[in-house]
Write a protein that holds these residues in place. Structure first.
Motif, short mmCIF file in Angstrom:
data_model
loop_
_atom_site.label_atom_id
_atom_site.label_comp_id
_atom_site.label_asym_id
_atom_site.label_seq_id
_atom_site.Cartn_x
_atom_site.Cartn_y
_atom_site.Cartn_z
N UNK A 145 0.80 -1.22 0.00
CA UNK A 145 0.00 0.00 0.00
C UNK A 145 0.85 1.28 0.00
N UNK A 146 2.15 1.14 0.08
CA UNK A 146 3.03 2.32 0.11
C UNK A 146 3.52 2.63 -1.31
N UNK A 147 4.00 3.87 -1.54
CA UNK A 147 4.57 4.22 -2.85
C UNK A 147 5.77 3.34 -3.18
N UNK A 148 6.04 3.18 -4.46
CA UNK A 148 7.08 2.25 -4.92
C UNK A 148 8.44 2.57 -4.30
N UNK A 149 8.83 3.84 -4.31
CA UNK A 149 10.16 4.20 -3.78
C UNK A 149 10.27 3.87 -2.30
N UNK A 150 9.21 4.13 -1.54
CA UNK A 150 9.20 3.82 -0.11
C UNK A 150 9.24 2.31 0.10
N UNK A 151 8.52 1.58 -0.74
CA UNK A 151 8.53 0.11 -0.64
C UNK A 151 9.94 -0.43 -0.82
N UNK A 152 10.62 0.04 -1.84
CA UNK A 152 11.97 -0.46 -2.13
C UNK A 152 12.94 -0.10 -1.01
N UNK A 153 12.81 1.10 -0.46
CA UNK A 153 13.70 1.51 0.63
C UNK A 153 13.52 0.61 1.85
N UNK A 154 12.27 0.36 2.23
CA UNK A 154 11.99 -0.48 3.40
C UNK A 154 12.41 -1.92 3.13
N UNK A 155 12.16 -2.41 1.90
CA UNK A 155 12.51 -3.79 1.57
C UNK A 155 14.03 -3.99 1.58
N UNK A 156 14.78 -3.01 1.07
CA UNK A 156 16.23 -3.13 1.05
C UNK A 156 16.78 -3.13 2.48
N UNK A 157 16.26 -2.23 3.31
CA UNK A 157 16.67 -2.18 4.71
C UNK A 157 16.35 -3.49 5.42
N UNK A 158 15.21 -4.08 5.09
CA UNK A 158 14.80 -5.35 5.70
C UNK A 158 15.75 -6.47 5.30
N UNK A 159 16.10 -6.55 4.01
CA UNK A 159 16.97 -7.63 3.55
C UNK A 159 18.39 -7.48 4.09
N UNK A 160 18.88 -6.24 4.18
CA UNK A 160 20.26 -6.03 4.60
C UNK A 160 20.44 -6.04 6.11
N UNK A 161 19.41 -5.65 6.86
CA UNK A 161 19.57 -5.47 8.31
C UNK A 161 18.70 -6.43 9.11
N UNK A 162 17.39 -6.39 8.88
CA UNK A 162 16.49 -7.08 9.80
C UNK A 162 16.40 -8.58 9.54
N UNK A 163 16.45 -9.02 8.29
CA UNK A 163 16.46 -10.47 8.04
C UNK A 163 17.73 -11.12 8.60
N UNK A 164 18.93 -10.53 8.38
CA UNK A 164 20.12 -11.10 9.02
C UNK A 164 20.05 -11.08 10.54
N UNK A 165 19.43 -10.05 11.11
CA UNK A 165 19.28 -10.02 12.57
C UNK A 165 18.38 -11.16 13.04
N UNK A 166 17.28 -11.39 12.32
CA UNK A 166 16.40 -12.51 12.67
C UNK A 166 17.16 -13.83 12.58
N UNK A 167 18.01 -13.94 11.57
CA UNK A 167 18.82 -15.16 11.42
C UNK A 167 19.79 -15.30 12.58
N UNK A 168 20.46 -14.21 12.95
CA UNK A 168 21.42 -14.27 14.06
C UNK A 168 20.73 -14.62 15.37
N UNK A 169 19.47 -14.22 15.52
CA UNK A 169 18.71 -14.57 16.71
C UNK A 169 18.08 -15.96 16.57
N UNK A 170 18.24 -16.58 15.40
CA UNK A 170 17.75 -17.94 15.18
C UNK A 170 16.27 -18.04 14.91
#
Length: 759
Positions: A170-195
């Motif tokens: 539901x967000x604009x395309x540019x905002x979607x890509x920014x949040x998705x990139x941040x998620x893949x680079x930061x939050x998904x690896x953090x979830x992995x490190x926390x198992x």
């Protein structure tokens, strides 16, 4: 988020688990039974009701009532096994940011524990991981400090991010890509490190969907197209395994096929450089048994039924991953002649694989004290390393590179001779191992044995290697080590050794020289005084320590240092104040020069960049190359070059008689675009020689919009390198800021401004 969308037609439906909680609280008011469980239910219900009332009238970008989001976050935390305080924080995590409620009011209503969790998540929400390098690095530092104080903060944030990713469309395309990139680079690896595997996989797939939509749809269609054949094949294999395990008397909880998540398939295709049709193990068979012993017995059954592929067996039970993941992985040739991955684990291991650190809450302990997990816990060695880098790595760019590498799970496990397991980054060498054990072992490393065989120090370590470091008292780090070590700790400690070794000796020698000349009494106060810092800057050094080091190794003479110090003393208006500030240093030990010529007042209407030479021929002296913001003095030259502008304290001005000195000053109001806006400055940088160090320095100059006129690099085998740069500077403030940023680079040992002798 959008809190002002039109009134929604979507009704909010209370989920079943929350409805049961509300009913439990209602019944507890009519019961005299124990209030322990009802008390937890009461906290959760009060948090929901408070969030519901405060978010009323607010809507998300999707048009949904905003309360749907905190309820979803609280539900995710409940599924992870979070306690009542954690679930309450899920309901309330946006309250402080989006309403007028204060942290103090939260504590009054729900207690200190809930307040601290909500405050922690609120702070994380303000961090921008796609901002400029310096700010991004600072946000990382704060995030890891928040995690160190209470790991639950980042778990709440991960639940918040996961639900936001589920509604990202539901967000604009540019905002979607920014949040998705941040998620893949930061939050998904953090979830992995926390198992937390169930978070990690979904975060990666959702990021994949918005960052690479065409590839996502292609793989999604391919997986769906072959689903029926794959499921039939896996069901047949699972039935065969069940039958054989029953025959040999191994009880099992579950045997099932598991499709790999889409982003994992993409990574495998890229890693192996194959198309989808060439990737056979897009699904795996999972066997869940009761005990560790049954895991290994089941493995023997699998290898008896199917031919194992050499080199494709991994024992994560004997050597768990840093995020506590345990399982046996093996790849075999299946009935159709295609590779098949089989994972074998216990039920407890399966819970840890799904819930990670949260399994500690969901299946193990009771009470709230266990939630307060800090980096002292063995399971958080990776977090301790990230915290260590905060003090080791001052340069923002370097820190970010190591942080992002450190978040990804690419470790190699080796053993000490005593059998202790040491986790290192993939590509690590015996030198990395030595510095992980202890700094002094690394500094005195003279050789290494791997599996009882002598190896070179740049040998790549492999899983299961037994590493022994040989040390000698006279051994010292080699600059060549920087070409092959991969762990930030080893790299930084090698640099620190080179920065400290010769430099500390030279600083001590410089102090001794000053002490012999001025006496010991009050020297410490003198070295910390403003006149001493001024003297260092007028000798073209950034700090007093740099000046002492240069004095110690003979780059500057004691006489020149004392002359600069005398001038700095004279600038003080009172000898008594200067003497008192130095703790008893005799001012007679520093004979004073005549008072400096008073500079003329600034004339705002003047168009000249220098006040005091209007209408006269003048030039900026090349011997000291002054820049705006530094005190200057004019000297009438004997030739036809007019007035030469020097920095006050320039050694070439000392012998000039007073009648040839002209009081001048910089014109801070100069707006004449025809005048030069920058001034030449020559600097010399001593660095640890490595590939890319000049590029790093030039990037700092580029960040400050500084032009580089010329560059010269001098290197010597196994020694430090010298880089001479000619740069164009606007003013003294820009020069100081640039010096500070360059000195933060880990490889920079010394930085000084050069004097060019004027002909």
């Amino acid at each position: 988020m959008n809190l002002t969308a039109p009134t929604s037609t979507i009704e909010f439906v209370i989920p079943e688990w929350l409805r049961e909680c509300l009913n439990t609280r209602h019944l507890s008011h009519k019961s005299d039974a124990s209030h322990e469980a009802p008390g937890e239910a009461d906290l959760i219900c009060r948090a929901f009701e408070f969030a519901y009332s405060l978010h009323e009238g607010q809507y998300r970008a999707s048009g949904e009532p905003y309360i749907i989001h905190p309820v979803a976050v609280a539900g995710l935390l409940r599924d992870l096994g979070g306690g009542s305080a954690m679930i309450a924080a899920g309901f309330l995590h946006d309250i402080v940011e989006d309403t007028d409620v204060t942290s103090e009011e939260l504590e009054q209503r729900f207690g200190k524990e809930v307040r601290l969790l909500v405050e922690g998540v609120t702070k994380l929400s303000k961090f921008n991981f796609s901002s400029k390098t310096e700010r991004q690095a600072e946000n990382f530092r704060r995030m890891f400090l928040a995690m160190a104080q209470d790991i639950r903060v980042i778990v709440v944030k991960l639940a918040d991010r996961l639900h936001n990713m589920r509604t990202l469309e539901y967000l604009p395309d540019q905002k979607r890509r920014q949040i998705a990139l941040e998620t893949r680079e930061i939050f998904a690896p953090l979830a992995n490190r926390l198992g937390i595997g169930r978070f990690k996989w979904e975060l990666e797939d959702l990021s994949f969907k918005y960052l690479e939509p065409e590839s996502y749809r292609e793989i999604q269609e391919l997986v769906a197209e072959k689903r029926a054949d794959r499921e039939a094949r896996l069901t047949k294999i699972a039935e065969s395994l069940k039958h054989r395990l029953q025959q040999v008397g191994i009880p099992y909880n579950e045997i099932s096929g598991r499709p790999k998540h889409l982003y994992g398939i993409l990574q495998k295709m890229q890693r192996q450089q194959k198309g989808y049709n060439e990737i056979y193990d897009v699904a795996a068979i999972r066997i869940i048994v009761n005990t560790n012993d049954e895991c290994y017995r089941a493995l023997a059954v699998v290898h008896d039924m199917f031919r194992p592929i050499p080199g494709r067996f991994k024992d994560y039970i004997g050597l768990p991953k840093p995020n506590r993941y345990q399982s046996l992985h093996t790849v075999v040739i299946g009935p159709s002649g295609k590779p098949l991955e089989v994972q074998i684990r216990t039920l407890e291991m399966h819970h840890i694989a799904e819930y990670g650190i949260a399994a500690h809450w969901k299946y193990k302990e009771t009470g709230n004290s266990h939630h307060q997990m800090t980096p002292t816990d063995e399971k958080f060695t990776w977090l301790r390393q990230l915290l260590d880098w905060q003090s080791d790595l001052k340069d923002a760019q370097e820190y970010l590179e190591h942080i992002k590498d450190g978040l990804f799970d690419g470790d190699v496990y080796v053993f000490t001779p005593n059998g202790d397991v040491v986790s290192l980054s993939r590509g690590a060498t015996p030198v990395d191992f030595a510095y992980r054990i202890h700094t002094e072992i690394g500094n005195h490393c003279a050789g290494a044995r791997v599996n009882e065989r002598m190896v070179t120090l740049d040998t790549l370590l492999k899983n299961g290697d037994i590493v022994e470091i040989l040390t000698q008292k006279n051994s010292r780090p080699s600059l060549d080590w920087l070409n092959f070590v991969v762990t930030p700790g080893a790299r930084n400690r090698i640099r620190q050794w080179y920065k400290r070794s010769n430099r500390e000796e030279n600083i001590a020698r410089g102090r001794e020289m000053l002490e012999r000349e001025l006496g010991k009494n009050g020297l410490e106060a003198l070295l910390k005084s403003a006149p001493m810092q001024t003297a260092a800057e007028r000798c073209n050094y950034h700090s007093v320590e740099d000046l002492l080091a240069a004095l110690g190794y003979g780059e500057i003479t004691l006489n020149l240092v004392l002359n600069r110090l005398r001038e700095a003393v004279k600038v003080q208006q009172s000898i008594a104040k200067a003497s008192e500030g130095w703790g008893g240093i005799d001012p007679q030990a520093l004979p004073l020069l005549p008072a400096p010529t008073k500079a003329p007042p600034l004339l705002p209407s003047s168009k000249s960049p220098i006040i005091g030479v209007e209408g006269l021929l003048y030039h900026v002296a090349g011997c000291c190359t002054p820049v705006p913001g530094e005190p200057i003095i004019g000297v009438v030259t004997r030739g036809s070059r007019g007035i030469s502008i020097h920095r006050q304290g320039c050694p070439n001005v000392e012998p000039v008689p007073g009648d040839r000195l002209v009081p001048v000053n910089w014109n801070s109001t100069d707006h004449d675009s025809g005048r030069p806006q920058t001034y030449p400055v020559d600097i010399q940088i001593e660095v640890i020689d490595r590939v890319g160090v000049l590029k790093d320095i030039l990037s700092r100059l580029t960040d400050n919009n500084i032009n580089v006129r010329n560059a010269q690099v001098k290197t010597y085998p196994d020694q430090t390198a010298m880089i001479d740069l000619g740069i164009d500077i606007r003013d003294h403030e820009q020069l100081e800021r640039t010096f500070t940023q360059i000195k933060k680079l880990s490889d920079v040992l010394n930085l000084r401004r050069l004097n060019q002798v004027e002909g």
